[in-house]
Design an enzyme around this catalytic site. Structure first.
Site, PDB file in Angstrom:
ATOM      1  N   ILE A 124      -3.964  -7.631  -1.212  1.00 27.04           N
ATOM      2  CA  ILE A 124      -3.285  -8.921  -1.358  1.00 27.04           C
ATOM      3  C   ILE A 124      -3.896  -9.970  -0.426  1.00 27.04           C
ATOM      4  CG2 ILE A 124      -1.073 -10.116  -1.238  1.00 27.04           C
ATOM      5  CD1 ILE A 124      -1.139  -7.973  -3.406  1.00 27.04           C
ATOM      6  N   ILE A 125      -4.097  -9.604   0.847  1.00 26.36           N
ATOM      7  CA  ILE A 125      -4.679 -10.501   1.853  1.00 26.36           C
ATOM      8  C   ILE A 125      -6.032  -9.938   2.280  1.00 26.36           C
ATOM      9  CG2 ILE A 125      -4.358 -11.577   4.116  1.00 26.36           C
ATOM     10  CD1 ILE A 125      -2.322 -12.523   2.083  1.00 26.36           C
ATOM     11  N   LEU A 185      -3.212  -1.750  -2.152  1.00 18.98           N
ATOM     12  CA  LEU A 185      -3.023  -2.824  -3.118  1.00 18.98           C
ATOM     13  C   LEU A 185      -3.444  -4.095  -2.389  1.00 18.98           C
ATOM     14  CD1 LEU A 185      -1.932  -3.724  -5.925  1.00 18.98           C
ATOM     15  CD2 LEU A 185       0.277  -4.103  -4.818  1.00 18.98           C
ATOM     16  N   CYS A 223       0.834  -1.189   0.000  1.00 13.42           N
ATOM     17  CA  CYS A 223       0.000   0.000   0.000  1.00 13.42           C
ATOM     18  C   CYS A 223       0.868   1.237   0.000  1.00 13.42           C
ATOM     19  CB  CYS A 223      -0.895   0.011   1.246  1.00 13.42           C
ATOM     20  SG  CYS A 223      -1.880  -1.490   1.453  1.00 13.42           S
ATOM     21  N   ASP A 278      -3.727  -9.543   7.464  1.00 14.75           N
ATOM     22  CA  ASP A 278      -2.474  -9.718   8.205  1.00 14.75           C
ATOM     23  C   ASP A 278      -2.061  -8.418   8.889  1.00 14.75           C
ATOM     24  OD1 ASP A 278      -2.016  -8.850   5.426  1.00 14.75           O
ATOM     25  OD2 ASP A 278       0.087  -8.777   6.005  1.00 14.75           O
ATOM     26  N   GLU A 291       3.531  -6.812   4.323  1.00 16.37           N
ATOM     27  CA  GLU A 291       2.964  -8.112   4.637  1.00 16.37           C
ATOM     28  C   GLU A 291       3.595  -8.635   5.919  1.00 16.37           C
ATOM     29  OE1 GLU A 291       0.548  -9.088   2.896  1.00 16.37           O
ATOM     30  OE2 GLU A 291       0.797  -7.984   1.026  1.00 16.37           O
TER      31      GLU A 291
END
Length: 624
Positions: free
Chosen positions: A51-52, A49, A2, A98, A75
């Site tokens: 992702i998780i 962005l 991000c 996360d 992450e």
């Protein structure tokens, strides 16, 4: 991955739209969502962005009582184990992200929460109860974080552009930082090339409270007790640690792949991905037609892909593309890093982002495992005692007399320094003081800063030999603000997350306990590393010559790019007040005629000219 930004402004003097402009500047880092939250004296900006927990992981993230709020870039690979432990202590989650683990870990451990995290991260926490803003950068500086302060105001952001666009700072040259850049190819933290804008160092915390000046603290941990084991046992353990790190970093709710060069490091990452996954990894390579397998790595990469079994794609860059890509990449890079492969990395990232949102890469193996020529110089001289200071002058003269003999120059620098830290700095620098004085007339303040920074890092390994110190300094000073910064900026410019499993914190805690003499020996670079990856790869891949991610820029500098450097540093150019035109022309001439190897400093000058045009002259950048 991000973009994050925060402004602590107790008096409310930053202007109503400063935080909104931060969001605009960071949007390329987070094309999947954005948010702006004002909480008392703090504004928090976030672009995502995803992702998780793609559907539910929007930020900012709050504690159960709303008194702790976080915005996170990165992450956290061990978030599931941390979550289980924190839930046992009574913490309750609102998402499956996360990143939320940072909120609860901060509640439980305060600023020591960073010591519990295995991941790549930069974050900001606003602690409402303490009226405190806390920012942190990960162990090895994989994710960047910048900060600015004036009076009682403090601002933090993932990129310099967010601070500039918010109107908090102006794009003016820090001339001491310029000397750092011309010496090292990058600017070590805490400086940046922008006067008044600071960079948080790897494993550092910034703590700012409404009624006091911000303070910066290091949380870097020194290596533990050296490991005693035979080579076969070390190699077996290392291979297992590699595979574990790769498996952790395949954590993703979106498609992922890997960058694959012709060398052993990226091949080992891909082989571990294949070993720990049921599906063949997707791999991406960029090549340079007409420059043979050493620089055009498409053929050896394709062979590795065939042997391992990957879904492989490649793209190409031509000499005529280079300046166009350089003009695209420098405004996103923001801090010149002296890395000629940056334009190719930007092009490769755009290419990969058509198919995946995450890539694993092989960077981070050379520094701790002794992959560079300077490490070989340190290994050769390891048994020798320090040469007396009286020998420094003739040794330095030898270095200057052998401008194209890189190995001899490294040995001369090691023999000629005035102490261990200074010797190792000279070993890593691309120019000597005389060349920098010829170019800009600076030096003393920057040299003392570099020396103090090196001594601070080497204080972690007192009593260790020259080789141990060389590997440690490379990993903790030269890696974070050079290669890793370039990786982040070029990949994120394309909306792509880049992960580096060789720098996984659990893996590195093991690696840095292995004596350097076991990791690398004279004429055996990355000795133990190669023995370990031989358990993952066949001999024909392991025994290939070293392939760094590089470009044919040396050839190009002797032709079109050399003429371009001369043109950009002409006496009438805007750069004439910064760099002596005659000095730049002399370097080009000596390099073109083969009298000296100036490719590193000439690329730095080319990159500096793009930076100056994009920021100081405010030329409209080429769209990325």
């Amino acid at each position: 991955m991000c973009g994050i930004g925060a402004i602590l402004d107790p008096a409310g003097t930053s202007g109503q739209h400063a935080a909104e402009r931060m969001v605009e500047a960071l949007r390329h880092r987070g094309p999947d969502g954005e948010a702006l939250r004002r909480t008392g004296p703090v504004a928090l900006a976030h672009t995502r962005l995803a992702i998780i927990d793609v559907a539910g992981g929007d930020q900012p993230l709050d504690s159960e009582d709303g008194r702790v709020t976080a915005i996170v870039n990165g992450e956290i690979y061990n978030h599931r184990a941390l979550r289980a432990g924190l839930e046992e202590k009574g913490h309750r989650w609102a998402t499956n992200s996360d990143s939320e683990v940072i909120v609860h870990a901060y509640e439980e451990y305060g600023t020591d929460c960073v010591r519990h995290l295995n991941g790549i991260f930069a974050f900001v926490v606003w602690d409402e109860a303490r009226q405190r803003l806390v920012a942190a950068r990960d162990h090895f500086g994989v994710k960047p974080l910048y900060w600015w302060t004036h009076g009682r105001r403090v601002a933090v952001a993932s990129e310099v552009g967010a601070l500039l666009k918010a109107g908090l700072a102006k794009p003016e040259v820090d001339r001491t930082a310029l000397d750092h850049y011309l010496a090292c190819r990058f600017v070590p933290a805490p400086r940046t090339l922008f006067r008044g804008i600071n960079k948080l160092g790897a494993a550092e915390l910034l703590v700012a409270e409404a009624d006091s000046a911000p303070r910066v603290e290091s949380w870097r941990a020194a290596p533990g007790t050296p490991i005693v084991a035979d080579d076969d046992e070390l190699a077996a353990q290392l291979a297992e640690h590699y595979a574990d790190a790769v498996e952790r970093q395949m954590m993703s709710d979106v498609p992922y792949g890997a960058f694959l060069s012709g060398g052993v490091d990226s091949a080992a990452v891909v082989a571990a991905m294949k070993l720990r996954s049921n599906a063949p990894p997707t791999t991406f390579t960029i090549g340079f037609p007409g420059h043979g397998d050493v620089l055009d790595e498409r053929r050896p990469a394709a062979e590795t892909a065939r042997i391992v079994g990957t879904d492989h794609r490649d793209t190409v860059m031509h000499e005529t593309d280079f300046l166009t890509e350089l003009a695209r990449c420098v405004p996103r890079l923001e801090e010149p890093c002296g890395i000629p492969s940056a334009p190719a990395l930007l092009q490769l990232s755009r290419f990969a982002a058509q198919d995946v949102k995450v890539v694993l890469a092989g960077q981070g193996a050379d520094e701790p495992h002794g992959g560079y020529g300077r490490h070989q110089a340190a290994a050769l001289l390891r048994p020798l005692k320090l040469v007396p200071a009286a020998a420094a002058t003739p040794a330095a003269a030898l270095a200057r007399a052998l401008p194209r003999a890189a190995a001899a120059r490294r040995v001369a620098h090691l023999l000629g320094g005035r102490g261990g830290a200074e010797r190792l700095l000279r070993l890593m620098e691309i120019t000597d003081a005389a060349t920098r004085t010829m170019l800009v007339g600076l030096g003393a303040e920057a040299e003392q800063e570099r020396l103090a920074a090196a001594r601070g890092i080497l204080a972690d390994v007192p009593g260790r030999g020259l080789l141990d110190q060389a590997l440690y300094l490379d990993t903790h000073m030269f890696l974070p603000d050079g290669i890793l910064l370039c990786n982040d900026k070029m990949s994120m410019a394309a909306g792509l997350e880049l992960r580096v499993p060789f720098l996984d914190i659990e893996l590195m805690r093991f690696v840095e306990r292995i004596p350097a003499s076991r990791r690398v020996r004279p004429r055996q670079p990355k000795r133990l590393h190669r023995r370990a990856v031989a358990r993952l790869l066949p001999p024909q891949v392991v025994n290939r010559k070293k392939h760094g991610f590089s470009t044919p820029y040396d050839d190009w500098l002797r032709a079109s790019l050399g003429r371009e450097v001369e043109r950009r540093y002409a006496p009438s150019s805007p750069l004439a007040d910064l760099i002596q035109p005659a000095a730049a022309a002399r370097l080009v001439d000596e390099h073109r005629r083969g009298r000296a190897d100036h490719k590193s400093i000439l690329f730095c000058l080319l990159e500096l000219s793009e930076w100056h045009a994009a920021f100081v002259e405010a030329r409209e950048p080429v769209a990325a």
